[in-house]
Design a protein around this motif. Structure first.
Motif, PDB file in Angstrom:
ATOM      1  N   GLN A 247      37.297  32.961 171.435  1.00  0.00           N
ATOM      2  CA  GLN A 247      36.998  33.980 170.445  1.00  0.00           C
ATOM      3  C   GLN A 247      35.545  34.433 170.554  1.00  0.00           C
ATOM      4  N   ARG A 248      34.652  33.492 170.785  1.00  0.00           N
ATOM      5  CA  ARG A 248      33.223  33.828 170.868  1.00  0.00           C
ATOM      6  C   ARG A 248      32.910  34.668 172.090  1.00  0.00           C
ATOM      7  N   LEU A 249      33.516  34.334 173.220  1.00  0.00           N
ATOM      8  CA  LEU A 249      33.173  34.999 174.474  1.00  0.00           C
ATOM      9  C   LEU A 249      33.952  36.285 174.711  1.00  0.00           C
ATOM     10  N   PHE A 250      35.173  36.375 174.199  1.00  0.00           N
ATOM     11  CA  PHE A 250      36.034  37.499 174.565  1.00  0.00           C
ATOM     12  C   PHE A 250      36.448  38.397 173.397  1.00  0.00           C
ATOM     13  N   ARG A 251      36.054  38.057 172.182  1.00  0.00           N
ATOM     14  CA  ARG A 251      36.529  38.848 171.054  1.00  0.00           C
ATOM     15  C   ARG A 251      35.419  39.320 170.110  1.00  0.00           C
ATOM     16  N   GLN A 252      34.163  39.057 170.419  1.00  0.00           N
ATOM     17  CA  GLN A 252      33.101  39.417 169.491  1.00  0.00           C
ATOM     18  C   GLN A 252      32.153  40.474 170.028  1.00  0.00           C
ATOM     19  N   LEU A 255      30.266  43.725 175.780  1.00  0.00           N
ATOM     20  CA  LEU A 255      29.568  43.455 177.032  1.00  0.00           C
ATOM     21  C   LEU A 255      29.719  42.002 177.458  1.00  0.00           C
ATOM     22  N   VAL A 256      29.607  41.078 176.505  1.00  0.00           N
ATOM     23  CA  VAL A 256      29.790  39.658 176.819  1.00  0.00           C
ATOM     24  C   VAL A 256      31.199  39.413 177.346  1.00  0.00           C
ATOM     25  N   ALA A 257      32.184  40.035 176.708  1.00  0.00           N
ATOM     26  CA  ALA A 257      33.570  39.871 177.160  1.00  0.00           C
ATOM     27  C   ALA A 257      33.747  40.387 178.585  1.00  0.00           C
ATOM     28  N   SER A 258      33.153  41.540 178.894  1.00  0.00           N
ATOM     29  CA  SER A 258      33.269  42.108 180.236  1.00  0.00           C
ATOM     30  C   SER A 258      32.610  41.203 181.273  1.00  0.00           C
ATOM     31  N   LEU A 259      31.410  40.708 180.962  1.00  0.00           N
ATOM     32  CA  LEU A 259      30.695  39.861 181.910  1.00  0.00           C
ATOM     33  C   LEU A 259      31.428  38.549 182.154  1.00  0.00           C
ATOM     34  N   PHE A 260      31.959  37.937 181.089  1.00  0.00           N
ATOM     35  CA  PHE A 260      32.655  36.665 181.277  1.00  0.00           C
ATOM     36  C   PHE A 260      33.987  36.849 181.983  1.00  0.00           C
ATOM     37  N   ARG A 261      34.653  37.965 181.708  1.00  0.00           N
ATOM     38  CA  ARG A 261      35.893  38.259 182.424  1.00  0.00           C
ATOM     39  C   ARG A 261      35.621  38.376 183.918  1.00  0.00           C
ATOM     40  N   ASN A 262      34.536  39.044 184.260  1.00  0.00           N
ATOM     41  CA  ASN A 262      34.173  39.212 185.658  1.00  0.00           C
ATOM     42  C   ASN A 262      33.557  37.946 186.246  1.00  0.00           C
ATOM     43  N   PHE A 263      32.986  37.120 185.371  1.00  0.00           N
ATOM     44  CA  PHE A 263      32.440  35.828 185.828  1.00  0.00           C
ATOM     45  C   PHE A 263      33.545  34.930 186.380  1.00  0.00           C
TER      46      PHE A 263
END
Length: 267
Positions: A247-252, A255-263
Motif C-alpha cells: 500500500q505504501r509503495l504502490f497506492r499512495q 511517481l513512487v509506484a512507477s519507480l518501484f514497478r520499474n525497479f
C-alpha cells in the motif's frame, strides 16, 4: 532496497550512444551531457508530468546544497526525488560519500550523505546509478539507526533509496544496452524489457526504440504493452510484499509506484 545487478568504472567500454532511452526532482550528473539530461527529463515527465525538474551537471558542493535546499523549500511537505548519476567518477567511499567538484573544478571531493539528508529532509526518494551504490544505502541506514537511538520514540523517516547495485557491485558494461542500464529500467521499462527479451532474436533494437504512440493510452501499441507490464509487476508485488508495504509503495504516490514497478524489472 538495492538491485543485485552487476552495477562505475571511470573508463567505459564502447556501448550504445543513447542513454536512458535522468514532487521536485533533483538530478546530479557527472560525465553525461546536457542532452542526456533532456532525455531523462522527458522520461520522468511521462510518469509525473506536473513535477518541476532541476538539474546540475558536474556540480560543486555549494551548487548541490543550493539546489537541494531550494527544492525542499518549494516542495514543502511533498516528496523530493534525488537522482544521482555517478558514471565517470570514483566509486562512493566506504563511508557512503558521493563525489562532486571543488569550487575551482580541479578535483573531486566527497559529499557525505548526512549533508544530503539534512538538505533534502523527508519525504524523499533517492536513485543512485553508480557502482558500489550499496555503500550509500548502508551509510543512510547507519545514519537512521544513529538518529533513532538518540531520539527515543522517533518514527522511521519517510526516505526511500533505490540503488543500482550492492556495496561491492560494478555497473554492467555491454554494447547491447545503454550505459545507464539501471536508469533505463526505471524510466523506459518497455524499451528495456523488449530489448532484454529479444536480445537473442533477429528484431533490430532500432525498431524497439520506436514503438509508436503513448504509454498512457491503452488504445495504442505502446500503451497496451505498458498496461500488460504494469499488471504483471503489480501482481508480483502483491504476492511478495507485506500488505502495508504494498500500500505504501504502490497506492499512495504515483511517481513512487512507477519507480518501484520499474525497479522490479531492474531486479
Amino acid at each position: 532496497m538495492q538491485c543485485n545487478a552487476n552495477a562505475d568504472c571511470i573508463k567505459l567500454i564502447p556501448s550504445k550512444v543513447s542513454h536512458c532511452p535522468n514532487f521536485f526532482p533533483v538530478v546530479l550528473s557527472n560525465w553525461f551531457t546536457a542532452g542526456w539530461f533532456e532525455a531523462l527529463l522527458a522520461q520522468y515527465e511521462r510518469w509525473q508530468p506536473r513535477a518541476r525538474y532541476k538539474h546540475q551537471l558536474d556540480p560543486t558542493v555549494e551548487e548541490v546544497k543550493k539546489l537541494c535546499l531550494g527544492c525542499r523549500k518549494n516542495a514543502k511537505s511533498e516528496r523530493v526525488l534525488f537522482h544521482y548519476n555517478g558514471h565517470g567518477v570514483p566509486k562512493p567511499t566506504a563511508n557512503g560519500e558521493i563525489w562532486v567538484f571543488n569550487k575551482s573544478y580541479t578535483q573531486f571531493i566527497p559529499l557525505p550523505v548526512s549533508d544530503l539528508d539534512s538538505w533534502l529532509r523527508t519525504p524523499s526518494i533517492y536513485v543512485f546509478d553508480c557502482s558500489a551504490a550499496g555503500m550509500i544505502v548502508k551509510a543512510f541506514i547507519e545514519r537512521q539507526d544513529w538518529s533513532t537511538s538518540r531520539s527515543a520514540g522517533s518514527s522511521i523517516k519517510d526516505c526511500i533509496l533505490l540503488a543500482a547495485c550492492g556495496a561491492h557491485g560494478t555497473l554492467p558494461q555491454s554494447a547491447e544496452f545503454p550505459a545507464d542500464v539501471f536508469t533505463s529500467c526505471l524510466t523506459t521499462p518497455i524499451n528495456m524489457f523488449c530489448g532484454i527479451s529479444l536480445l537473442c532474436d533477429t528484431i533490430d533494437q532500432f525498431l524497439i526504440d520506436r514503438i509508436p504512440d503513448r504509454q498512457n493510452d491503452r488504445k495504442t501499441l505502446l500503451g497496451e504493452l505498458n498496461w500488460i507490464f504494469t499488471a504483471v509487476n503489480y501482481t508480483i508485488a502483491w504476492n511478495v510484499l507485506p500488505h502495508d508495504l504494498f500500500q505504501r509503495l504502490f497506492r499512495q504516490d504515483l511517481l513512487v509506484a512507477s519507480l518501484f514497478r520499474n525497479f522490479l524489472l531492474a531486479e
